[in-house]
Design a protein around this motif. Sequence first.
Motif, mmCIF file in Angstrom:
data_model
loop_
_atom_site.group_PDB
_atom_site.id
_atom_site.type_symbol
_atom_site.label_atom_id
_atom_site.label_comp_id
_atom_site.label_asym_id
_atom_site.label_seq_id
_atom_site.Cartn_x
_atom_site.Cartn_y
_atom_site.Cartn_z
ATOM 1 N N GLU A 49 0.806 -1.215 0.000
ATOM 2 C CA GLU A 49 0.000 0.000 0.000
ATOM 3 C C GLU A 49 0.844 1.273 0.000
ATOM 4 O O GLU A 49 0.345 2.350 -0.304
ATOM 5 N N ALA A 50 2.123 1.163 0.299
ATOM 6 C CA ALA A 50 3.016 2.323 0.286
ATOM 7 C C ALA A 50 3.808 2.430 -1.021
ATOM 8 O O ALA A 50 4.549 3.391 -1.219
ATOM 9 N N LEU A 51 3.639 1.466 -1.900
ATOM 10 C CA LEU A 51 4.474 1.400 -3.101
ATOM 11 C C LEU A 51 4.360 2.634 -3.996
ATOM 12 O O LEU A 51 5.380 3.181 -4.420
ATOM 13 N N ALA A 52 3.165 3.101 -4.264
ATOM 14 C CA ALA A 52 3.002 4.235 -5.183
ATOM 15 C C ALA A 52 3.759 5.461 -4.672
ATOM 16 O O ALA A 52 4.521 6.086 -5.422
ATOM 17 N N GLU A 53 3.563 5.796 -3.414
ATOM 18 C CA GLU A 53 4.220 6.983 -2.863
ATOM 19 C C GLU A 53 5.733 6.809 -2.785
ATOM 20 O O GLU A 53 6.487 7.715 -3.153
ATOM 21 N N MET A 54 6.175 5.669 -2.326
ATOM 22 C CA MET A 54 7.619 5.452 -2.181
ATOM 23 C C MET A 54 8.320 5.390 -3.537
ATOM 24 O O MET A 54 9.437 5.872 -3.688
ATOM 25 N N LEU A 55 7.662 4.820 -4.531
ATOM 26 C CA LEU A 55 8.225 4.776 -5.877
ATOM 27 C C LEU A 55 8.422 6.186 -6.404
ATOM 28 O O LEU A 55 9.487 6.526 -6.928
ATOM 29 N N HIS A 56 7.411 7.009 -6.242
ATOM 30 C CA HIS A 56 7.486 8.391 -6.710
ATOM 31 C C HIS A 56 8.607 9.148 -5.987
ATOM 32 O O HIS A 56 9.408 9.846 -6.612
#
Length: 74
Positions: A49-56
Amino acid sequence: MVNRHQQDPYLRQAVDELTAEYRGRLPGSVVARTVLGARQDLEGQIQPEALAEMLHRLARYRLDATILPLVGTC
């Protein structure tokens, strides 16, 4: 990379947003490679669930680090 880029919504979104943000400063191919590398490095390391933000965030950090040395040479 094209197939993975099309199939992974987090990857596609980050590439699209960061390509627009860095337009005129870095080629789209550099942005796409940087985002893909960040995605691979984050794989299995964080909660999904944190992937999108951390990727960015990670990709932006790496792109900024790419630009800084270029600014100093002008």
